[in-house]
Design a protein around this motif. Structure first.
Motif, PDB file in Angstrom:
ATOM      1  N   PHE A  47     -23.959  10.045 -18.999  1.00  0.00           N
ATOM      2  CA  PHE A  47     -24.345  11.434 -19.183  1.00  0.00           C
ATOM      3  C   PHE A  47     -24.644  12.101 -17.849  1.00  0.00           C
ATOM      4  O   PHE A  47     -25.100  11.440 -16.907  1.00  0.00           O
ATOM      5  N   GLU A  48     -24.417  13.391 -17.808  1.00  0.00           N
ATOM      6  CA  GLU A  48     -24.846  14.173 -16.645  1.00  0.00           C
ATOM      7  C   GLU A  48     -26.369  14.274 -16.679  1.00  0.00           C
ATOM      8  O   GLU A  48     -26.957  14.600 -17.712  1.00  0.00           O
ATOM      9  N   TYR A  49     -27.010  13.980 -15.542  1.00  0.00           N
ATOM     10  CA  TYR A  49     -28.465  13.827 -15.512  1.00  0.00           C
ATOM     11  C   TYR A  49     -29.189  15.062 -16.025  1.00  0.00           C
ATOM     12  O   TYR A  49     -30.076  14.973 -16.891  1.00  0.00           O
ATOM     13  N   GLY A  50     -28.836  16.219 -15.497  1.00  0.00           N
ATOM     14  CA  GLY A  50     -29.566  17.432 -15.855  1.00  0.00           C
ATOM     15  C   GLY A  50     -29.511  17.751 -17.334  1.00  0.00           C
ATOM     16  O   GLY A  50     -30.461  18.300 -17.901  1.00  0.00           O
ATOM     17  N   ALA A  51     -28.416  17.375 -17.984  1.00  0.00           N
ATOM     18  CA  ALA A  51     -28.242  17.694 -19.398  1.00  0.00           C
ATOM     19  C   ALA A  51     -28.894  16.663 -20.313  1.00  0.00           C
ATOM     20  O   ALA A  51     -29.161  16.959 -21.472  1.00  0.00           O
ATOM     21  N   ALA A  52     -29.140  15.460 -19.788  1.00  0.00           N
ATOM     22  CA  ALA A  52     -29.583  14.384 -20.676  1.00  0.00           C
ATOM     23  C   ALA A  52     -30.924  13.769 -20.289  1.00  0.00           C
ATOM     24  O   ALA A  52     -31.429  12.920 -21.025  1.00  0.00           O
TER      25      ALA A  52
END
Length: 411
Positions: A47-52
Protein backbone atom coordinates in the motif's frame (compact mmCIF):
# COMPACT_ATOMS: atom_id res chain seq x y z
CA UNK A 1 9.52 -63.82 -25.93
CA UNK A 2 8.07 -60.33 -26.38
CA UNK A 3 8.90 -59.45 -22.78
CA UNK A 4 12.49 -60.47 -23.32
CA UNK A 5 12.68 -58.25 -26.39
CA UNK A 6 11.39 -55.23 -24.45
CA UNK A 7 13.91 -55.80 -21.70
CA UNK A 8 16.70 -56.03 -24.26
CA UNK A 9 15.61 -52.74 -25.83
CA UNK A 10 15.43 -51.00 -22.42
CA UNK A 11 18.82 -52.33 -21.47
CA UNK A 12 20.25 -50.78 -24.60
CA UNK A 13 18.94 -47.25 -23.69
CA UNK A 14 21.60 -44.86 -22.42
CA UNK A 15 21.71 -44.55 -18.58
CA UNK A 16 21.54 -41.02 -17.07
CA UNK A 17 24.90 -40.04 -15.65
CA UNK A 18 25.15 -39.10 -11.96
CA UNK A 19 25.90 -35.54 -13.03
CA UNK A 20 22.76 -35.36 -15.17
CA UNK A 21 20.68 -36.82 -12.32
CA UNK A 22 21.97 -34.14 -9.95
CA UNK A 23 21.16 -31.45 -12.51
CA UNK A 24 17.64 -32.80 -12.95
CA UNK A 25 17.20 -32.82 -9.17
CA UNK A 26 18.40 -29.23 -8.85
CA UNK A 27 16.06 -28.11 -11.62
CA UNK A 28 13.12 -29.86 -9.99
CA UNK A 29 13.95 -28.20 -6.68
CA UNK A 30 14.18 -24.79 -8.34
CA UNK A 31 10.82 -25.34 -10.01
CA UNK A 32 9.20 -26.35 -6.71
CA UNK A 33 10.71 -23.33 -4.95
CA UNK A 34 9.45 -20.99 -7.69
CA UNK A 35 5.94 -22.42 -7.36
CA UNK A 36 6.02 -21.99 -3.59
CA UNK A 37 7.24 -18.39 -3.96
CA UNK A 38 4.30 -17.68 -6.29
CA UNK A 39 1.95 -19.19 -3.73
CA UNK A 40 3.38 -17.03 -0.93
CA UNK A 41 3.42 -13.91 -3.10
CA UNK A 42 -0.26 -14.34 -3.90
CA UNK A 43 -1.04 -13.34 -0.29
CA UNK A 44 1.02 -10.12 -0.36
CA UNK A 45 -0.41 -6.60 -0.56
CA UNK A 46 1.57 -3.37 -0.83
CA UNK A 47 0.00 0.00 0.00
CA UNK A 48 0.97 3.61 -0.47
CA UNK A 49 1.91 4.85 3.00
CA UNK A 50 -0.11 8.05 3.09
CA UNK A 51 -3.29 6.29 2.02
CA UNK A 52 -3.00 3.28 4.31
CA UNK A 53 -1.09 4.38 7.44
CA UNK A 54 -4.37 5.15 9.21
CA UNK A 55 -6.77 2.66 7.61
CA UNK A 56 -10.51 3.14 7.61
CA UNK A 57 -11.93 0.57 10.02
CA UNK A 58 -15.35 -0.10 11.47
CA UNK A 59 -15.68 2.25 14.46
CA UNK A 60 -16.54 1.04 17.96
CA UNK A 61 -20.11 2.25 18.53
CA UNK A 62 -21.79 3.69 21.61
CA UNK A 63 -24.23 0.90 22.47
CA UNK A 64 -26.13 -0.22 25.57
CA UNK A 65 -26.73 -3.71 27.00
CA UNK A 66 -29.92 -3.04 29.00
CA UNK A 67 -30.60 -4.57 32.45
CA UNK A 68 -33.96 -6.00 31.37
CA UNK A 69 -32.00 -8.77 29.67
CA UNK A 70 -30.84 -10.26 32.99
CA UNK A 71 -33.99 -9.44 34.97
CA UNK A 72 -36.24 -12.06 33.44
CA UNK A 73 -36.19 -15.35 31.60
CA UNK A 74 -34.47 -18.67 32.02
CA UNK A 75 -30.99 -19.42 33.29
CA UNK A 76 -28.61 -18.46 30.47
CA UNK A 77 -25.66 -16.40 29.22
CA UNK A 78 -26.71 -13.16 27.50
CA UNK A 79 -23.80 -12.00 25.28
CA UNK A 80 -23.20 -8.33 24.44
CA UNK A 81 -22.15 -9.41 20.97
CA UNK A 82 -21.48 -6.58 18.49
CA UNK A 83 -18.99 -8.25 16.14
CA UNK A 84 -21.25 -7.35 13.19
CA UNK A 85 -20.72 -3.64 13.99
CA UNK A 86 -16.95 -4.15 14.19
CA UNK A 87 -16.54 -6.37 11.09
CA UNK A 88 -14.94 -9.06 13.26
CA UNK A 89 -15.67 -12.72 12.60
CA UNK A 90 -15.87 -13.95 16.22
CA UNK A 91 -18.07 -12.94 19.16
CA UNK A 92 -16.87 -9.76 20.87
CA UNK A 93 -17.96 -6.55 22.55
CA UNK A 94 -14.69 -4.80 21.73
CA UNK A 95 -11.76 -6.03 19.63
CA UNK A 96 -10.10 -7.54 22.73
CA UNK A 97 -12.96 -8.26 25.13
CA UNK A 98 -16.29 -10.07 25.39
CA UNK A 99 -18.92 -8.92 27.89
CA UNK A 100 -22.04 -10.84 28.87
CA UNK A 101 -24.70 -11.04 31.52
CA UNK A 102 -25.06 -14.38 33.28
CA UNK A 103 -28.55 -15.01 34.67
CA UNK A 104 -28.94 -17.91 37.11
CA UNK A 105 -32.40 -18.54 38.51
CA UNK A 106 -32.72 -19.35 42.21
CA UNK A 107 -31.97 -23.02 42.85
CA UNK A 108 -30.29 -23.51 39.48
CA UNK A 109 -26.74 -23.69 38.14
CA UNK A 110 -24.99 -22.70 34.92
CA UNK A 111 -21.56 -23.62 33.56
CA UNK A 112 -19.46 -21.11 31.63
CA UNK A 113 -16.14 -21.42 29.83
CA UNK A 114 -13.84 -19.25 27.74
CA UNK A 115 -10.52 -19.57 25.92
CA UNK A 116 -9.15 -16.64 27.90
CA UNK A 117 -6.22 -15.55 30.05
CA UNK A 118 -8.52 -13.47 32.29
CA UNK A 119 -12.16 -13.77 33.29
CA UNK A 120 -13.87 -11.26 35.59
CA UNK A 121 -17.26 -11.63 37.26
CA UNK A 122 -19.07 -8.84 39.10
CA UNK A 123 -22.18 -9.79 41.07
CA UNK A 124 -24.96 -7.42 40.03
CA UNK A 125 -27.55 -9.23 42.12
CA UNK A 126 -27.99 -12.37 44.20
CA UNK A 127 -26.11 -14.88 46.33
CA UNK A 128 -24.49 -18.12 45.37
CA UNK A 129 -21.29 -20.01 44.65
CA UNK A 130 -18.88 -20.56 41.79
CA UNK A 131 -17.05 -23.90 41.53
CA UNK A 132 -14.11 -24.96 39.39
CA UNK A 133 -12.24 -28.27 39.47
CA UNK A 134 -9.06 -26.23 39.00
CA UNK A 135 -9.69 -23.34 41.40
CA UNK A 136 -12.08 -24.67 44.06
CA UNK A 137 -15.32 -23.11 45.30
CA UNK A 138 -16.12 -19.58 46.54
CA UNK A 139 -19.28 -17.93 47.77
CA UNK A 140 -20.44 -14.56 46.48
CA UNK A 141 -23.15 -11.97 47.00
CA UNK A 142 -24.26 -8.65 45.53
CA UNK A 143 -21.34 -6.26 44.96
CA UNK A 144 -18.55 -8.85 45.04
CA UNK A 145 -16.08 -9.23 42.18
CA UNK A 146 -13.75 -12.10 41.35
CA UNK A 147 -11.27 -12.90 38.58
CA UNK A 148 -9.82 -16.22 37.44
CA UNK A 149 -6.82 -16.93 35.21
CA UNK A 150 -6.70 -19.36 32.30
CA UNK A 151 -9.16 -22.15 33.08
CA UNK A 152 -9.21 -25.31 30.99
CA UNK A 153 -12.49 -26.57 32.39
CA UNK A 154 -15.81 -24.97 33.25
CA UNK A 155 -16.87 -22.60 36.00
CA UNK A 156 -20.21 -23.61 37.52
CA UNK A 157 -22.29 -20.79 39.00
CA UNK A 158 -25.12 -21.66 41.39
CA UNK A 159 -27.71 -19.24 42.79
CA UNK A 160 -29.10 -19.75 46.29
CA UNK A 161 -31.01 -16.46 46.67
CA UNK A 162 -31.78 -13.19 44.93
CA UNK A 163 -33.18 -9.89 46.18
CA UNK A 164 -35.39 -9.46 43.13
CA UNK A 165 -36.19 -10.85 39.67
CA UNK A 166 -36.03 -14.49 40.72
CA UNK A 167 -32.36 -15.02 40.06
CA UNK A 168 -28.78 -13.82 40.31
CA UNK A 169 -27.08 -11.67 37.68
CA UNK A 170 -23.34 -11.62 37.00
CA UNK A 171 -21.43 -9.24 34.73
CA UNK A 172 -18.88 -11.43 32.93
CA UNK A 173 -15.94 -10.01 30.94
CA UNK A 174 -13.05 -11.96 29.40
CA UNK A 175 -10.35 -11.65 26.74
CA UNK A 176 -11.24 -14.54 24.44
CA UNK A 177 -11.57 -12.15 21.44
CA UNK A 178 -7.92 -11.20 21.91
CA UNK A 179 -6.94 -14.89 21.94
CA UNK A 180 -9.01 -15.44 18.78
CA UNK A 181 -7.31 -12.53 17.03
CA UNK A 182 -3.85 -13.82 17.94
CA UNK A 183 -4.80 -17.39 17.07
CA UNK A 184 -3.52 -18.75 20.37
CA UNK A 185 -4.52 -20.66 23.47
CA UNK A 186 -3.12 -19.51 26.83
CA UNK A 187 -0.27 -21.75 27.96
CA UNK A 188 -0.23 -20.86 31.66
CA UNK A 189 -1.78 -18.65 34.31
CA UNK A 190 -0.37 -15.19 35.00
CA UNK A 191 -2.11 -14.65 38.35
CA UNK A 192 -4.00 -16.53 41.02
CA UNK A 193 -7.81 -16.49 41.39
CA UNK A 194 -8.66 -13.27 43.22
CA UNK A 195 -11.74 -12.17 45.16
CA UNK A 196 -12.83 -8.62 46.03
CA UNK A 197 -15.59 -8.52 48.65
CA UNK A 198 -18.05 -5.64 48.51
CA UNK A 199 -17.43 -4.64 52.14
CA UNK A 200 -13.69 -4.29 51.60
CA UNK A 201 -14.07 -2.19 48.45
CA UNK A 202 -16.57 0.17 50.11
CA UNK A 203 -14.35 0.48 53.19
CA UNK A 204 -11.48 1.61 50.95
CA UNK A 205 -13.71 4.21 49.31
CA UNK A 206 -14.79 5.51 52.74
CA UNK A 207 -11.16 5.74 53.80
CA UNK A 208 -10.35 7.85 50.74
CA UNK A 209 -13.33 10.11 51.44
CA UNK A 210 -11.87 11.00 54.84
CA UNK A 211 -8.53 12.08 53.40
CA UNK A 212 -8.07 15.76 52.71
CA UNK A 213 -7.28 16.53 49.05
CA UNK A 214 -4.18 18.61 48.24
CA UNK A 215 -4.59 22.40 48.61
CA UNK A 216 -6.51 23.93 45.73
CA UNK A 217 -7.84 20.57 44.54
CA UNK A 218 -11.58 19.91 44.65
CA UNK A 219 -12.25 16.19 44.74
CA UNK A 220 -15.16 15.26 42.47
CA UNK A 221 -14.63 11.51 42.31
CA UNK A 222 -14.11 8.79 44.89
CA UNK A 223 -12.92 5.52 43.46
CA UNK A 224 -10.63 2.57 43.99
CA UNK A 225 -8.58 0.83 41.34
CA UNK A 226 -8.84 -2.94 41.69
CA UNK A 227 -5.35 -4.39 41.53
CA UNK A 228 -3.73 -7.78 41.75
CA UNK A 229 -0.60 -8.70 43.71
CA UNK A 230 0.79 -10.35 40.57
CA UNK A 231 0.54 -7.00 38.72
CA UNK A 232 2.70 -4.86 40.99
CA UNK A 233 3.96 -2.63 38.18
CA UNK A 234 0.75 -2.02 36.23
CA UNK A 235 -1.53 -1.99 39.33
CA UNK A 236 -4.32 -3.56 37.28
CA UNK A 237 -6.96 -6.24 37.83
CA UNK A 238 -5.05 -8.71 35.64
CA UNK A 239 -2.32 -8.39 33.03
CA UNK A 240 -5.10 -7.67 30.48
CA UNK A 241 -8.11 -6.42 32.45
CA UNK A 242 -8.47 -3.14 34.35
CA UNK A 243 -11.33 -2.11 36.61
CA UNK A 244 -12.35 0.74 38.88
CA UNK A 245 -15.17 1.08 41.40
CA UNK A 246 -15.96 4.74 40.92
CA UNK A 247 -18.49 6.90 42.73
CA UNK A 248 -19.79 10.32 41.74
CA UNK A 249 -21.21 12.45 44.55
CA UNK A 250 -24.61 14.07 44.12
CA UNK A 251 -24.76 17.29 42.10
CA UNK A 252 -21.23 16.95 40.73
CA UNK A 253 -19.49 16.55 37.39
CA UNK A 254 -16.36 14.53 36.68
CA UNK A 255 -14.65 16.53 33.98
CA UNK A 256 -13.64 14.94 30.72
CA UNK A 257 -10.80 12.48 30.28
CA UNK A 258 -9.84 9.97 27.59
CA UNK A 259 -7.77 6.81 27.14
CA UNK A 260 -6.86 4.40 24.37
CA UNK A 261 -8.65 1.41 25.89
CA UNK A 262 -12.31 0.62 25.29
CA UNK A 263 -14.46 0.94 28.42
CA UNK A 264 -17.36 -1.45 29.03
CA UNK A 265 -19.11 0.45 31.81
CA UNK A 266 -21.55 -1.17 34.22
CA UNK A 267 -23.86 1.31 35.94
CA UNK A 268 -23.94 -0.17 39.44
CA UNK A 269 -26.27 2.37 41.06
CA UNK A 270 -27.79 5.58 39.74
CA UNK A 271 -30.91 7.69 40.03
CA UNK A 272 -32.47 9.45 37.01
CA UNK A 273 -30.38 12.28 35.53
CA UNK A 274 -27.04 10.51 35.89
CA UNK A 275 -25.30 10.23 32.54
CA UNK A 276 -22.06 10.27 30.56
CA UNK A 277 -21.29 12.69 27.75
CA UNK A 278 -18.79 11.45 25.17
CA UNK A 279 -17.32 12.74 21.94
CA UNK A 280 -14.22 12.84 19.77
CA UNK A 281 -13.11 16.41 20.50
CA UNK A 282 -13.07 19.10 23.18
CA UNK A 283 -13.12 22.88 22.80
CA UNK A 284 -10.71 25.42 24.35
CA UNK A 285 -12.68 25.34 27.60
CA UNK A 286 -12.54 21.57 27.91
CA UNK A 287 -16.16 20.97 26.94
CA UNK A 288 -16.95 18.02 24.70
CA UNK A 289 -18.03 19.09 21.19
CA UNK A 290 -21.33 17.61 19.94
CA UNK A 291 -21.45 14.96 22.70
CA UNK A 292 -23.47 11.76 22.76
CA UNK A 293 -25.44 11.42 26.00
CA UNK A 294 -25.63 7.96 27.55
CA UNK A 295 -27.93 7.52 30.56
CA UNK A 296 -26.83 5.36 33.48
CA UNK A 297 -29.42 2.61 33.95
CA UNK A 298 -28.62 0.51 37.05
CA UNK A 299 -27.56 -2.97 36.01
CA UNK A 300 -26.96 -1.91 32.39
CA UNK A 301 -23.71 -1.68 30.44
CA UNK A 302 -22.66 0.94 27.90
CA UNK A 303 -19.62 1.18 25.61
CA UNK A 304 -17.19 4.12 25.67
CA UNK A 305 -15.12 4.09 22.45
CA UNK A 306 -11.31 4.31 22.64
CA UNK A 307 -9.77 7.77 22.52
CA UNK A 308 -13.09 9.56 23.04
CA UNK A 309 -13.37 12.30 25.62
CA UNK A 310 -16.03 11.51 28.21
CA UNK A 311 -17.37 13.21 31.32
CA UNK A 312 -19.69 11.86 34.02
CA UNK A 313 -22.60 13.91 35.35
CA UNK A 314 -24.69 13.34 38.47
CA UNK A 315 -27.60 15.76 38.64
CA UNK A 316 -29.46 13.63 41.17
CA UNK A 317 -29.52 13.93 44.96
CA UNK A 318 -27.74 10.60 45.60
CA UNK A 319 -24.28 9.20 44.95
CA UNK A 320 -23.91 7.19 41.74
CA UNK A 321 -21.61 4.22 41.15
CA UNK A 322 -20.05 2.82 37.98
CA UNK A 323 -17.74 -0.14 37.35
CA UNK A 324 -15.84 0.12 34.04
CA UNK A 325 -14.08 -2.97 32.64
CA UNK A 326 -11.29 -2.27 30.17
CA UNK A 327 -8.42 -3.98 28.40
CA UNK A 328 -6.21 -1.31 29.99
CA UNK A 329 -4.05 -3.87 31.78
CA UNK A 330 -2.58 -4.72 28.39
CA UNK A 331 -2.31 -1.07 27.34
CA UNK A 332 -0.66 -0.07 30.62
CA UNK A 333 1.96 -2.81 30.18
CA UNK A 334 2.64 -1.55 26.66
CA UNK A 335 2.88 2.09 27.88
CA UNK A 336 0.16 3.01 25.39
CA UNK A 337 -2.89 3.66 27.63
CA UNK A 338 -2.30 7.42 27.24
CA UNK A 339 -4.92 8.51 29.77
CA UNK A 340 -5.40 12.28 29.71
CA UNK A 341 -7.43 14.65 31.87
CA UNK A 342 -8.93 17.75 30.32
CA UNK A 343 -7.48 20.18 32.87
CA UNK A 344 -3.93 19.06 32.02
CA UNK A 345 -4.52 19.36 28.28
CA UNK A 346 -5.97 22.86 28.62
CA UNK A 347 -2.93 24.05 30.59
CA UNK A 348 -0.56 22.54 28.03
CA UNK A 349 -2.56 24.17 25.23
CA UNK A 350 -2.31 27.56 26.95
CA UNK A 351 1.44 27.06 27.21
CA UNK A 352 1.64 26.31 23.48
CA UNK A 353 2.56 22.66 24.01
CA UNK A 354 1.27 19.51 22.38
CA UNK A 355 2.57 16.36 24.02
CA UNK A 356 3.01 13.08 22.23
CA UNK A 357 2.09 10.82 25.13
CA UNK A 358 0.75 11.02 28.64
CA UNK A 359 3.00 8.14 29.74
CA UNK A 360 4.77 9.34 32.87
CA UNK A 361 8.45 10.17 32.41
CA UNK A 362 10.11 12.31 35.07
CA UNK A 363 12.39 15.23 34.23
CA UNK A 364 15.36 13.26 35.54
CA UNK A 365 14.50 10.21 33.41
CA UNK A 366 14.14 12.37 30.31
CA UNK A 367 17.50 14.07 30.97
CA UNK A 368 19.15 10.66 31.27
CA UNK A 369 17.56 9.53 28.01
CA UNK A 370 18.80 12.61 26.18
CA UNK A 371 22.34 12.26 27.55
CA UNK A 372 22.43 8.56 26.67
CA UNK A 373 21.22 9.25 23.14
CA UNK A 374 21.13 6.32 20.73
CA UNK A 375 23.86 4.36 22.47
CA UNK A 376 24.28 0.62 22.12
CA UNK A 377 22.92 -1.23 25.18
CA UNK A 378 25.36 -2.90 27.50
CA UNK A 379 25.66 -6.69 27.27
CA UNK A 380 23.30 -8.64 29.47
CA UNK A 381 24.68 -9.10 32.97
CA UNK A 382 23.16 -11.45 35.52
CA UNK A 383 20.97 -9.57 37.96
CA UNK A 384 20.71 -6.41 35.83
CA UNK A 385 18.06 -5.36 33.33
CA UNK A 386 19.09 -3.69 30.09
CA UNK A 387 17.20 -0.63 28.84
CA UNK A 388 17.70 0.37 25.22
CA UNK A 389 19.50 3.72 24.98
CA UNK A 390 19.27 4.23 28.75
CA UNK A 391 21.05 1.19 30.12
CA UNK A 392 22.19 3.09 33.18
CA UNK A 393 18.64 3.71 34.38
CA UNK A 394 18.14 0.29 35.94
CA UNK A 395 21.54 -0.42 37.44
CA UNK A 396 22.30 -0.48 41.14
CA UNK A 397 22.05 2.58 43.35
CA UNK A 398 21.27 4.88 40.44
CA UNK A 399 18.08 2.94 39.67
CA UNK A 400 16.93 3.18 43.28
CA UNK A 401 17.51 6.94 43.17
CA UNK A 402 15.46 7.13 39.97
CA UNK A 403 12.59 5.23 41.60
CA UNK A 404 12.52 7.76 44.43
CA UNK A 405 12.52 10.65 41.99
CA UNK A 406 9.43 9.24 40.25
CA UNK A 407 7.29 10.17 43.22
CA UNK A 408 9.02 13.46 44.05
CA UNK A 409 9.57 15.22 40.74
CA UNK A 410 7.05 16.86 38.47
CA UNK A 411 6.11 15.09 35.28
Amino acid sequence: MATVAVLEICSNLPMASPKAARANGIEAERSATAEMEKKWEAHADIFEYGAAANPVMAPIPVLVHPPELHQEGETRVIPFDIDDFLDIQTQCTSPNLMASFVRVCVGESLATSANATSQAFYVIRGEGTTHSAEHGTIGWSTGDLFVVPVTKGELTHSCSAAETHGGAALYWVHDEPLMDYLGVMPSGKKFEPTLFKRERMLAEVREISHRQPPPGIQRNRLGVLLGNKAMAQTKTLTHVLWSLLNSIPAKTVQRAHRHNSVALDLAVAAQPNVYTLMGKEIDANGNIIDPIRCEWIPGGVFVTPPGWWHSHHNESDEVAWVLPMQDAGLYTHQRTLDIRFVEDEIELHKAGKIRGSAFAVTNRQYTEMVSAGCSVPKPKISGMKRVLSVSSLQSGEHYQEMKKSNSNESI
